[in-house]
Design an enzyme around this catalytic site. Sequence first.
Site, mmCIF file in Angstrom:
data_model
loop_
_atom_site.group_PDB
_atom_site.id
_atom_site.type_symbol
_atom_site.label_atom_id
_atom_site.label_comp_id
_atom_site.label_asym_id
_atom_site.label_seq_id
_atom_site.Cartn_x
_atom_site.Cartn_y
_atom_site.Cartn_z
ATOM 1 N NE ARG A 64 -11.335 1.575 6.263
ATOM 2 C CZ ARG A 64 -11.492 2.221 5.110
ATOM 3 N NH1 ARG A 64 -10.825 3.320 4.903
ATOM 4 N NH2 ARG A 64 -12.299 1.762 4.192
ATOM 5 N NE ARG A 98 -0.836 7.761 9.722
ATOM 6 C CZ ARG A 98 -1.351 6.585 9.372
ATOM 7 N NH1 ARG A 98 -2.630 6.371 9.453
ATOM 8 N NH2 ARG A 98 -0.561 5.626 8.950
ATOM 9 C CG ASN A 154 -6.168 7.152 10.187
ATOM 10 O OD1 ASN A 154 -5.032 7.606 10.003
ATOM 11 N ND2 ASN A 154 -6.392 5.885 10.457
ATOM 12 C CE1 TYR A 214 -3.956 2.135 0.593
ATOM 13 C CE2 TYR A 214 -2.719 3.103 2.403
ATOM 14 C CZ TYR A 214 -3.808 3.126 1.555
ATOM 15 O OH TYR A 214 -4.743 4.131 1.663
ATOM 16 C CE LYS A 219 -3.598 4.740 -2.111
ATOM 17 N NZ LYS A 219 -4.675 5.392 -2.872
ATOM 18 C CD GLU A 250 8.010 1.907 -0.604
ATOM 19 O OE1 GLU A 250 7.867 2.924 -1.287
ATOM 20 O OE2 GLU A 250 8.942 1.776 0.222
ATOM 21 C CG ASP A 292 -0.334 -0.119 14.076
ATOM 22 O OD1 ASP A 292 -1.276 -0.837 13.738
ATOM 23 O OD2 ASP A 292 -0.473 1.041 14.518
HETATM 24 P P1 NAD Z 1 -12.677 1.664 0.174
HETATM 25 O O1 NAD Z 1 -12.001 0.350 0.239
HETATM 26 O O2 NAD Z 1 -13.994 1.822 0.868
HETATM 27 O O3 NAD Z 1 -12.872 2.131 -1.322
HETATM 28 C C1 NAD Z 1 -12.023 1.771 -2.382
HETATM 29 C C2 NAD Z 1 -12.877 1.506 -3.609
HETATM 30 O O4 NAD Z 1 -12.011 1.172 -4.702
HETATM 31 C C3 NAD Z 1 -13.827 0.319 -3.420
HETATM 32 O O5 NAD Z 1 -15.100 0.639 -3.902
HETATM 33 C C4 NAD Z 1 -13.166 -0.794 -4.249
HETATM 34 O O6 NAD Z 1 -14.093 -1.753 -4.709
HETATM 35 C C5 NAD Z 1 -12.517 0.018 -5.359
HETATM 36 N N1 NAD Z 1 -11.387 -0.660 -6.004
HETATM 37 C C6 NAD Z 1 -10.347 -1.302 -5.404
HETATM 38 N N2 NAD Z 1 -9.510 -1.799 -6.337
HETATM 39 C C7 NAD Z 1 -10.020 -1.440 -7.549
HETATM 40 C C8 NAD Z 1 -9.623 -1.672 -8.891
HETATM 41 N N3 NAD Z 1 -8.506 -2.357 -9.185
HETATM 42 N N4 NAD Z 1 -10.399 -1.182 -9.889
HETATM 43 C C9 NAD Z 1 -11.545 -0.498 -9.614
HETATM 44 N N5 NAD Z 1 -11.976 -0.259 -8.360
HETATM 45 C C10 NAD Z 1 -11.216 -0.722 -7.337
HETATM 46 O O7 NAD Z 1 -11.627 2.745 0.731
HETATM 47 P P2 NAD Z 1 -11.810 4.279 1.065
HETATM 48 O O8 NAD Z 1 -11.567 4.473 2.507
HETATM 49 O O9 NAD Z 1 -13.051 4.819 0.459
HETATM 50 O O10 NAD Z 1 -10.545 4.881 0.302
HETATM 51 C C11 NAD Z 1 -10.673 5.531 -0.957
HETATM 52 C C12 NAD Z 1 -9.326 6.063 -1.390
HETATM 53 O O11 NAD Z 1 -8.846 6.995 -0.431
HETATM 54 C C13 NAD Z 1 -8.260 4.973 -1.516
HETATM 55 O O12 NAD Z 1 -7.457 5.248 -2.637
HETATM 56 C C14 NAD Z 1 -7.470 5.127 -0.248
HETATM 57 O O13 NAD Z 1 -6.149 4.692 -0.412
HETATM 58 C C15 NAD Z 1 -7.557 6.601 0.021
HETATM 59 N N6 NAD Z 1 -7.403 6.912 1.453
HETATM 60 C C16 NAD Z 1 -8.371 6.609 2.351
HETATM 61 C C17 NAD Z 1 -8.179 6.881 3.698
HETATM 62 C C18 NAD Z 1 -9.214 6.594 4.744
HETATM 63 O O14 NAD Z 1 -8.971 6.840 5.924
HETATM 64 N N7 NAD Z 1 -10.382 6.098 4.422
HETATM 65 C C19 NAD Z 1 -6.971 7.458 4.127
HETATM 66 C C20 NAD Z 1 -5.992 7.711 3.180
HETATM 67 C C21 NAD Z 1 -6.224 7.457 1.840
HETATM 68 N N1 UDP Z 2 -6.560 -0.757 15.799
HETATM 69 C C1 UDP Z 2 -6.938 -1.269 17.038
HETATM 70 N N2 UDP Z 2 -7.961 -2.167 17.067
HETATM 71 C C2 UDP Z 2 -8.668 -2.548 15.953
HETATM 72 C C3 UDP Z 2 -8.272 -1.993 14.709
HETATM 73 C C4 UDP Z 2 -7.206 -1.112 14.667
HETATM 74 O O1 UDP Z 2 -6.357 -0.944 18.074
HETATM 75 O O2 UDP Z 2 -9.613 -3.356 16.066
HETATM 76 C C5 UDP Z 2 -5.452 0.223 15.765
HETATM 77 C C6 UDP Z 2 -4.362 -0.098 14.740
HETATM 78 O O3 UDP Z 2 -3.383 -0.949 15.315
HETATM 79 C C7 UDP Z 2 -3.815 1.284 14.443
HETATM 80 C C8 UDP Z 2 -5.034 2.205 14.597
HETATM 81 O O4 UDP Z 2 -5.992 1.462 15.352
HETATM 82 O O5 UDP Z 2 -2.856 1.654 15.387
HETATM 83 C C9 UDP Z 2 -5.668 2.608 13.263
HETATM 84 O O6 UDP Z 2 -5.890 1.427 12.513
HETATM 85 P P1 UDP Z 2 -6.648 1.438 11.112
HETATM 86 O O7 UDP Z 2 -6.521 0.067 10.549
HETATM 87 O O8 UDP Z 2 -8.011 2.008 11.264
HETATM 88 O O9 UDP Z 2 -5.851 2.508 10.230
HETATM 89 P P2 UDP Z 2 -4.290 2.731 9.918
HETATM 90 O O10 UDP Z 2 -3.430 1.835 10.759
HETATM 91 O O11 UDP Z 2 -4.169 2.445 8.472
HETATM 92 O O12 UDP Z 2 -4.088 4.150 10.286
#
Ligand code: NAD
Ligand code: UDP
Length: 333
Positions: free
Chosen positions: A190, A281, A178, A149, A153, A151, A277
């Site tokens: 999550r 952040r 997040n 994820y 990105k 690398e 982890d």
């Molecule tokens: P999500 O998993 O809910 O949504 C991702 C969507 O992309 C899904 O609908 C999935 O089916 C689709 N998808 C995955 N691979 C695909 C492919 N090869 N072709 C077409 N569709 C594909 O995740 P999200 O939280 O909505 O994240 C959306 C974007 O925002 C992602 O790029 C993620 O990396 C980025 N992002 C999210 C967060 C967060 O906290 N939610 C934080 C940082 C970055």
């Molecule tokens: N986490 C936790 N319990 C859970 C799920 C996640 O304590 O059931 C912690 C995880 O170890 C991380 C933080 O919550 O430190 C955020 O995790 P998440 O997977 O939501 O996002 P990311 O690590 O990608 O920021």
Amino acid sequence: MGRQFTNRVLVTGGCGFIGSHVCERLIEGGADVLCVDNFFTGSRANVEELLAHPRFELLRHDVTMPLYVEVDQIFNLACPASPVHYQFDPVKTTRTSVQGAINVLGLAKRLKINVLQASTSEVYGDPSVHPQTEDYWGNVNPIGPRSCYDEGKRCAEALFFDYRRQHQTAIKVARIFNTYGPRTHPSDGRVVSSFIVQSLLDADITVYGDGSQTRSFCYVDDTVAALLRLMDSPFDVTGPINVGNPNEISMRDLAELIIDLTGSSSRIVYRPLPQDDPCRRRPDISRANEQLGWSPRIGLKEGLLKTINHFNELLMRPSLRSDIGALYEGNHV
Ligand code: NAD
Ligand code: UDP
Ligand code: UDP
């Protein structure tokens, strides 16, 4: 009468959590939306209310394959975002980020249109600079379980800036921190959705490690508002630009807050901390503030209450309650 111009916007990953909110806001704003998704983590249910809308179109398609369509803007959000989902098929995750970026950039280059990349705070890895500013290069393990994820990105960001240097493509790179809110997948592990569902089911709340690690959570409406502003910003505003809420909290405090807000009888249990982890952040959002005039408006408590309501409604549907409940089996008090 002249024909009215409507903006036709491609949203990849539009059936996912953030993507579905982006589609909604765009439709509300009068745009035509072409939502593209392969349904890996997203679903039609997330865009259920848009399906009948005359300006909404849904295409099942994988972004690792070329896509020839005519649009005016691209939001590239396709990529699984939760560690559980992006580690399920890590090679595919990298392909989605890298090949997906090449395809949307090729499309943007051909059409001479703006393309926005949903990048992530994970490009900073386990940061040694706190809070994180955009000029920090990060501390990423290149060969660990999160590297598909991180690398992927990072490479996508490099591609965006190379298309800008080589082809003058109008790029916009958002580093999203997040984000939480309604429509996070209840089983994607999550932290916010997990803690809320566990609390509502009075199941054990699983805090990883000792819970002292921190995150800064941004409500989805705030994140989406920033993405829309960035898309409509001048050509010279390319990012990378942090999008997040600087309100930092430890996972132990988050668990206690959610127990409190749900009035749950859940107890906190401690589980091993996943490898790599990040410990801390928090975004520095001065750049978003200066260049987009944006800062988040929804506080953590307010956003959590909205999210709790959403999951409460989901859990009232008997079939979903038993499906989701099964995920937390063996986890009950
Ligand atoms: P999500 O998993 O809910 O949504 C991702 C969507 O992309 C899904 O609908 C999935 O089916 C689709 N998808 C995955 N691979 C695909 C492919 N090869 N072709 C077409 N569709 C594909 O995740 P999200 O939280 O909505 O994240 C959306 C974007 O925002 C992602 O790029 C993620 O990396 C980025 N992002 C999210 C967060 C967060 O906290 N939610 C934080 C940082 C970055
Ligand atoms: N986490 C936790 N319990 C859970 C799920 C996640 O304590 O059931 C912690 C995880 O170890 C991380 C933080 O919550 O430190 C955020 O995790 P998440 O997977 O939501 O996002 P990311 O690590 O990608 O920021
Ligand atoms: N591409 C696409 N749709 C388009 C234009 C390009 O999907 O409308 C894809 C195509 O697969 C191509 C990639 O984007 O390989 C990169 O395009 P670019 O024009 O930058 O490079 P090419 O590989 O065509 O030389």
